[in-house]
Design a protein around this motif. Structure first.
Motif, PDB file in Angstrom:
ATOM      1  N   ALA A 122       0.820  -1.207   0.000  1.00 20.94           N
ATOM      2  CA  ALA A 122       0.000   0.000   0.000  1.00 20.94           C
ATOM      3  C   ALA A 122       0.857   1.262   0.000  1.00 20.94           C
ATOM      4  O   ALA A 122       0.431   2.312  -0.501  1.00 20.94           O
ATOM      5  N   ARG A 123       2.046   1.173   0.576  1.00 17.96           N
ATOM      6  CA  ARG A 123       2.921   2.342   0.658  1.00 17.96           C
ATOM      7  C   ARG A 123       3.517   2.692  -0.696  1.00 17.96           C
ATOM      8  O   ARG A 123       3.807   3.862  -0.979  1.00 17.96           O
ATOM      9  N   ARG A 124       3.723   1.699  -1.546  1.00 16.02           N
ATOM     10  CA  ARG A 124       4.414   1.951  -2.815  1.00 16.02           C
ATOM     11  C   ARG A 124       3.602   2.853  -3.724  1.00 16.02           C
ATOM     12  O   ARG A 124       2.387   2.756  -3.806  1.00 16.02           O
ATOM     13  N   VAL A 132      10.800   6.460  -4.727  1.00 13.54           N
ATOM     14  CA  VAL A 132      10.184   7.038  -3.530  1.00 13.54           C
ATOM     15  C   VAL A 132      10.137   5.969  -2.441  1.00 13.54           C
ATOM     16  O   VAL A 132       9.432   4.972  -2.562  1.00 13.54           O
ATOM     17  N   THR A 133      10.893   6.175  -1.398  1.00 16.86           N
ATOM     18  CA  THR A 133      10.982   5.189  -0.309  1.00 16.86           C
ATOM     19  C   THR A 133      10.390   5.710   0.998  1.00 16.86           C
ATOM     20  O   THR A 133      10.592   5.113   2.050  1.00 16.86           O
ATOM     21  N   THR A 134       9.672   6.806   0.944  1.00 14.81           N
ATOM     22  CA  THR A 134       9.085   7.417   2.142  1.00 14.81           C
ATOM     23  C   THR A 134       8.189   6.422   2.874  1.00 14.81           C
ATOM     24  O   THR A 134       7.393   5.712   2.264  1.00 14.81           O
ATOM     25  N   ARG A 135       8.319   6.402   4.204  1.00 18.39           N
ATOM     26  CA  ARG A 135       7.538   5.482   5.025  1.00 18.39           C
ATOM     27  C   ARG A 135       6.628   6.282   5.962  1.00 18.39           C
ATOM     28  O   ARG A 135       7.071   6.755   7.015  1.00 18.39           O
ATOM     29  N   PRO A 136       5.361   6.431   5.602  1.00 19.25           N
ATOM     30  CA  PRO A 136       4.421   7.060   6.531  1.00 19.25           C
ATOM     31  C   PRO A 136       4.138   6.132   7.701  1.00 19.25           C
ATOM     32  O   PRO A 136       4.371   4.919   7.626  1.00 19.25           O
ATOM     33  N   TRP A 174       5.594  12.303  -9.537  1.00 18.05           N
ATOM     34  CA  TRP A 174       6.915  11.662  -9.601  1.00 18.05           C
ATOM     35  C   TRP A 174       7.705  11.875  -8.314  1.00 18.05           C
ATOM     36  O   TRP A 174       8.536  11.032  -7.944  1.00 18.05           O
ATOM     37  N   ALA A 175       7.456  12.998  -7.613  1.00 19.94           N
ATOM     38  CA  ALA A 175       8.225  13.296  -6.403  1.00 19.94           C
ATOM     39  C   ALA A 175       7.683  12.587  -5.160  1.00 19.94           C
ATOM     40  O   ALA A 175       8.267  12.703  -4.083  1.00 19.94           O
ATOM     41  N   GLY A 176       6.572  11.887  -5.283  1.00 20.75           N
ATOM     42  CA  GLY A 176       6.066  11.093  -4.169  1.00 20.75           C
ATOM     43  C   GLY A 176       5.447  11.887  -3.047  1.00 20.75           C
ATOM     44  O   GLY A 176       5.457  11.462  -1.891  1.00 20.75           O
ATOM     45  N   ARG A 177       4.861  13.046  -3.357  1.00 18.31           N
ATOM     46  CA  ARG A 177       4.302  13.891  -2.303  1.00 18.31           C
ATOM     47  C   ARG A 177       3.000  13.352  -1.708  1.00 18.31           C
ATOM     48  O   ARG A 177       2.443  13.944  -0.790  1.00 18.31           O
ATOM     49  N   ALA A 178       2.525  12.212  -2.229  1.00 16.53           N
ATOM     50  CA  ALA A 178       1.369  11.548  -1.611  1.00 16.53           C
ATOM     51  C   ALA A 178       1.739  10.896  -0.284  1.00 16.53           C
ATOM     52  O   ALA A 178       0.849  10.478   0.468  1.00 16.53           O
ATOM     53  N   LEU A 179       3.025  10.814   0.012  1.00 15.17           N
ATOM     54  CA  LEU A 179       3.511  10.201   1.245  1.00 15.17           C
ATOM     55  C   LEU A 179       4.350  11.215   2.018  1.00 15.17           C
ATOM     56  O   LEU A 179       5.118  11.974   1.414  1.00 15.17           O
ATOM     57  N   ARG A 180       4.205  11.196   3.362  1.00 16.32           N
ATOM     58  CA  ARG A 180       5.059  12.032   4.202  1.00 16.32           C
ATOM     59  C   ARG A 180       5.670  11.154   5.281  1.00 16.32           C
ATOM     60  O   ARG A 180       4.984  10.298   5.860  1.00 16.32           O
ATOM     61  N   PRO A 181       6.937  11.330   5.577  1.00 18.87           N
ATOM     62  CA  PRO A 181       7.602  10.471   6.567  1.00 18.87           C
ATOM     63  C   PRO A 181       6.947  10.585   7.934  1.00 18.87           C
ATOM     64  O   PRO A 181       6.757  11.687   8.453  1.00 18.87           O
TER      65      PRO A 181
END
Length: 465
Positions: free
Chosen positions: A36-38, A44-48, A83-90
């Motif tokens: 679900a994180r991908r 983009v390797t951000t882990r919410p 592309w920058a993965g802003r759907a996820l925040r650490p």
């Protein structure tokens, strides 16, 4: 805040949301979290800390309230195609809309009411049985919300304008939990800001799109050897000023099956006179000696399928963009050199023509800042994970950055906000031109605490600390 420094906030959020969301609330310890994180971009390797998969408006409001009350950084995921993965925040809470994919058609009015997780492909599939289409981008997997809220260059831009020009209204959950309708007659200022300012003002749960009667188009791909690039692109430059609204032509460089770069022209004729379309496209074919030419009548959504193979989930991506007033000889030389020195056989260069109906929208009618005829250049660095190639990511980033820097002296100010990265706030400002002060005023009115600071484009930094 992050999971590491505020575990109690995460536990409180879980206690509030687990009873209603059940296994649709995912923590880092839950099965299904990694999948679900991908997002589409494997870089983009951000882990919410938490992902909340919402299915209706009440759940959206509950998750938003929880993020605020527990002081967790919030992000919103629709298509997840930034592309920058802003759907996820650490360490944050992801409000995931991917389950909201219902489309309600009104074929008599020629509109579609699409939920916040609907993709371009999903909207077109719903409209196709009615002989209608929506103005979209060029990738089927792109979320329509993100596309239509910040731009939407696509194969129908000449005839029907940007995707945002076809947005008729939106249901928005503001940061305080209030639900508002934005449209020409309902909160017109928010409606103005949404058409170009992205999802910076709230969670957009439903969008009403204008549809157009169109059963098919004449479209396809013409490929030329890279050795013919100067001649083909010079001919493309000369062709564009007389291009009718019904014909929009992409150009650029794509890798062939052997990994070698080819020059491409991708025309889409949306007019009813197919003979006129054939004649116009024949002029494009005659610009060189094609190694392949596949032009045929097809449903509009099949046009988007032509580019699906170049956007593979799990590959790594970095995009850079420039606006050009014309494809000058110096610009052609930069693009050709980039094609000849490309760092990866998966990378590409794309040139979109902004013309026709899109130029006839007033510059201040929407927040979108550039209404003069122009070209949008996409510099698309693509590479597999390092474990499969051994190449450092820096080589691909350097290729994209170098190409963008070389185009900068001949480029228009700013750039397409939907493609600019979070590290380019000055270019975002310049891209909106005289609309920027009004847009910032709207941001401060509707989201004064910058709860939606991870939205595309980045207007006021990255949100609450």
């Amino acid at each position: 805040m992050t999971l590491a420094n505020n575990p109690e906030a995460v536990r409180r959020a879980v206690r509030r949301l687990r009873p209603s969301l059940g296994d649709r609330l995912l923590t880092t310890a839950d099965d299904g979290y990694e999948a679900a994180r991908r997002v589409w971009n494997g870089a983009v390797t951000t882990r919410p800390a938490l992902l909340a998969r919402c299915l209706d408006l009440d759940e959206v409001r509950r998750v938003l309230d929880t993020a605020r009350d527990c002081d967790l950084p919030l992000s919103v995921r629709g298509g997840g195609h930034d592309w920058a993965g802003r759907a996820l925040r650490p360490g944050g809470l992801v409000l995931d809309l991917t389950g909201l994919r219902r489309v309600t058609m009104d074929d008599v009015a020629g509109t579609a009411l699409a939920e916040g997780g609907v993709t371009a492909g999903g909207l077109l599939a719903a409209a196709r049985p009615y002989g209608q289409v929506a103005a979209t981008g060029v990738i089927r997997a792109t979320g329509m919300a993100g596309l239509a809220l910040a731009g939407g260059y696509g194969p129908l831009v000449g005839r029907y304008g940007l995707a945002l020009d076809n947005l008729l209204g939106a249901e928005v959950v503001l940061a305080d939990g209030d639900v508002v309708t934005a449209g020409p007659d309902d909160d017109a200022e928010l409606f103005w800001a949404l058409r170009g300012g992205g999802a910076n003002f709230g969670v957009v749960t439903r969008l009403r799109h204008r549809l157009h009667p169109l059963t098919g188009v004449l479209a396809g791909m013409i490929l030329f050897p890279v050795a013919q690039a100067r001649t083909v692109l010079a001919g493309y430059r000369e062709f564009l000023p007389g291009c009718p609204d019904e014909l929009t032509v992409m150009a650029g460089f794509l890798p062939d099956p052997a990994g070698e770069m080819s020059v491409f022209l991708a025309p889409t004729w949306s007019g009813s006179d197919l003979a006129a379309g054939d004649r116009a496209i024949a002029r494009l074919t005659a610009l060189g000696r094609p190694v392949a030419s596949h032009i045929a009548p097809m449903p509009y959504d099949d046009v988007l399928g032509m580019f699906d193979g170049g956007m593979v989930d799990g590959n790594h991506y970095l995009l850079r963009t420039r606006w050009l007033a014309e494809l000058s000889e110096p610009a052609v030389e930069v693009l050709l050199d980039a094609a000849l020195t490309v760092s990866s056989p998966y990378s590409a260069l794309a040139v979109h023509h902004f013309h026709g109906a899109a130029t006839r929208v007033g510059r201040t009618d929407t927040a979108f800042g550039l209404r003069d005829e122009h070209l949008l250049v996409e510099i698309i660095a693509v590479w597999p994970p390092a474990s499969r190639t051994g190449q450092p990511a820096s080589a691909h980033r350097d290729w994209a950055e170098r190409t963008s820097s070389r185009l900068a002296p001949m480029a228009l100010p700013g750039g397409y906000p939907n493609l600019l990265g979070p590290d380019e706030p000055e270019r975002v400002r310049l891209g909106y031109g005289p609309n920027h002060p009004r847009l910032i005023a709207a941001k401060r009115r509707y989201d004064p605490e910058n709860v939606f600071g991870s939205a595309v484009p980045t207007l006021l930094g990255t949100g609450r600390p």
